[in-house]
Design an enzyme around this catalytic site. Structure first.
Site, mmCIF file in Angstrom:
data_model
loop_
_atom_site.group_PDB
_atom_site.id
_atom_site.type_symbol
_atom_site.label_atom_id
_atom_site.label_comp_id
_atom_site.label_asym_id
_atom_site.label_seq_id
_atom_site.Cartn_x
_atom_site.Cartn_y
_atom_site.Cartn_z
ATOM 1 N N ASP A 75 0.817 -1.210 0.000
ATOM 2 C CA ASP A 75 0.000 0.000 0.000
ATOM 3 C C ASP A 75 0.854 1.264 0.000
ATOM 4 O OD1 ASP A 75 -2.242 -1.524 -0.049
ATOM 5 O OD2 ASP A 75 -2.901 -1.079 1.994
ATOM 6 N N ASP A 178 -1.208 13.701 21.394
ATOM 7 C CA ASP A 178 0.051 13.465 20.685
ATOM 8 C C ASP A 178 -0.055 13.874 19.222
ATOM 9 O OD1 ASP A 178 1.203 12.494 22.959
ATOM 10 O OD2 ASP A 178 1.196 10.391 22.349
ATOM 11 N N TYR A 191 -3.939 4.456 9.322
ATOM 12 C CA TYR A 191 -3.510 5.070 10.583
ATOM 13 C C TYR A 191 -4.708 5.396 11.473
ATOM 14 C CZ TYR A 191 -0.330 8.038 13.417
ATOM 15 O OH TYR A 191 0.421 8.594 14.413
ATOM 16 N N SER A 192 -5.759 5.937 10.891
ATOM 17 C CA SER A 192 -6.938 6.318 11.657
ATOM 18 C C SER A 192 -7.542 5.119 12.380
ATOM 19 C CB SER A 192 -7.979 6.957 10.727
ATOM 20 O OG SER A 192 -9.164 7.279 11.422
ATOM 21 N N LEU A 193 -7.574 3.966 11.714
ATOM 22 C CA LEU A 193 -8.125 2.758 12.331
ATOM 23 C C LEU A 193 -7.312 2.347 13.549
ATOM 24 C CD1 LEU A 193 -10.185 0.400 12.164
ATOM 25 C CD2 LEU A 193 -8.545 -0.779 10.698
ATOM 26 N N ALA A 213 -3.934 9.565 20.953
ATOM 27 C CA ALA A 213 -3.683 9.556 22.403
ATOM 28 C C ALA A 213 -4.093 10.875 23.054
ATOM 29 C CB ALA A 213 -2.202 9.267 22.680
#
Length: 293
Positions: A75, A178, A191-193, A213
């Site tokens: 990906d 963060d 990344y969002s998942l 976070a």
């Protein structure tokens, strides 16, 4: 027919399939235009020298009548390939040599049948939304594009940052965290998942805003329509924060704001008729593997 081939590196255990791919293209008399760094890598490191019509370095050196672009890799490679696909005008085909492969969905055991279907026109085209990031520095405007997500994160491992977030100019929230991710439906499985964001189907006309976070547990991911614009202003103890556009990252001065909106173009991806987003989800996330569920 003319096709473009984009890649970076491949695992040695994929060499056999790669050679087979080029043999099939030669048998079908396909004119191949290969990304120059990938061709040089194949020649020097893999001892593979495919027959090519010409090499290309960027979208400007590609002919206008390219029918498809094949992205060979995972990906990460696919996310780079769309940047040279003439702003989404060339349909992309992902051949997966990596691990998970949500975007590069043609597996190694499907290559020959997938090529036959594609060259016969037996496929579907999905159009995927792209994020446009606009930054202004010293009066000059810079635009970058992301298929998955745009993220802002703290530059060091110490204190959190404050991310003041606005939707269409209206204040939404200040995230003490963060970092923060703005993802497309395509990026909702990336990344969002991993930070707890929801999964969206590729045809969802939405963006996901997901904190990384956060200090306050009541702060949750939010889904907004993709015709909204998003502005991020970051404050922190340092002078810079990190802005990531898909896999490309760079430090940004705290004084700079980020303007995010839907790009004026979409990326066309080729989907085989026996594939669907939901079947891909089940397979990649291994839903149903545990028979106790």
């Amino acid at each position: 027919m003319k096709i473009a081939i984009y890649g970076q590196t491949v695992n040695p255990d994929f060499f056999e399939e790669l050679v087979k791919l080029f043999v099939i293209l030669k048998e079908k008399r396909i004119d191949c235009f290969i990304y120059r760094p990938f061709y040089e890598y194949l020649h020097a490191d893999c001892c593979i020298k495919p027959e090519v019509t010409a090499l290309f370095d960027d979208s400007e050196s590609l002919p206008e009548d390219i029918s498809y672009m094949f992205s060979i890799g995972g990906d990460g490679t696919f996310l780079k390939s769309f940047l040279v696909a003439k702003n989404g005008s060339i349909p992309l085909v992902g051949i997966n040599t990596g691990r998970l492969g949500f975007l590069s969905e043609v597996s190694r055991n499907e290559i020959e049948s997938a090529l036959n279907d594609i060259f016969a026109g037996n496929f579907l085209i999905d159009e995927r939304t792209v994020l446009e990031l606009e930054t202004i520095s010293e009066g000059s405007v810079t635009k970058q594009y992301a298929l998955n997500e745009i993220a802002v994160t703290k530059l060091d491992s110490s204190s959190m940052i404050n991310i003041h977030t606005y939707i269409n100019g209206e204040f939404l929230n200040t995230y003490w965290a963060d970092g923060l991710i703005v993802a497309t439906p395509t990026g909702s499985t990336a990344y969002s998942l991993s930070v707890g964001g929801p999964i969206l189907s590729p045809d969802s006309a939405n963006f996901v805003i997901s904190p990384i976070a956060p200090h306050n547990l009541t702060v949750r991911p939010i889904v907004v329509p993709d015709h909204h614009s998003i502005t991020l202003k970051v404050e922190g103890r340092g002078q810079h924060f990190l802005a990531s556009v898909d896999s490309k990252s760079e430090p940004i001065f705290m004084t700079q704001s980020l303007n995010i909106q839907k790009a004026s173009f979409k990326v066309k991806t080729i989907r085989l008729r026996n594939h669907s987003f939901f079947s891909t989800l089940r397979g990649k996330l291994m839903w149903g593997v545990d028979k106790r569920n």
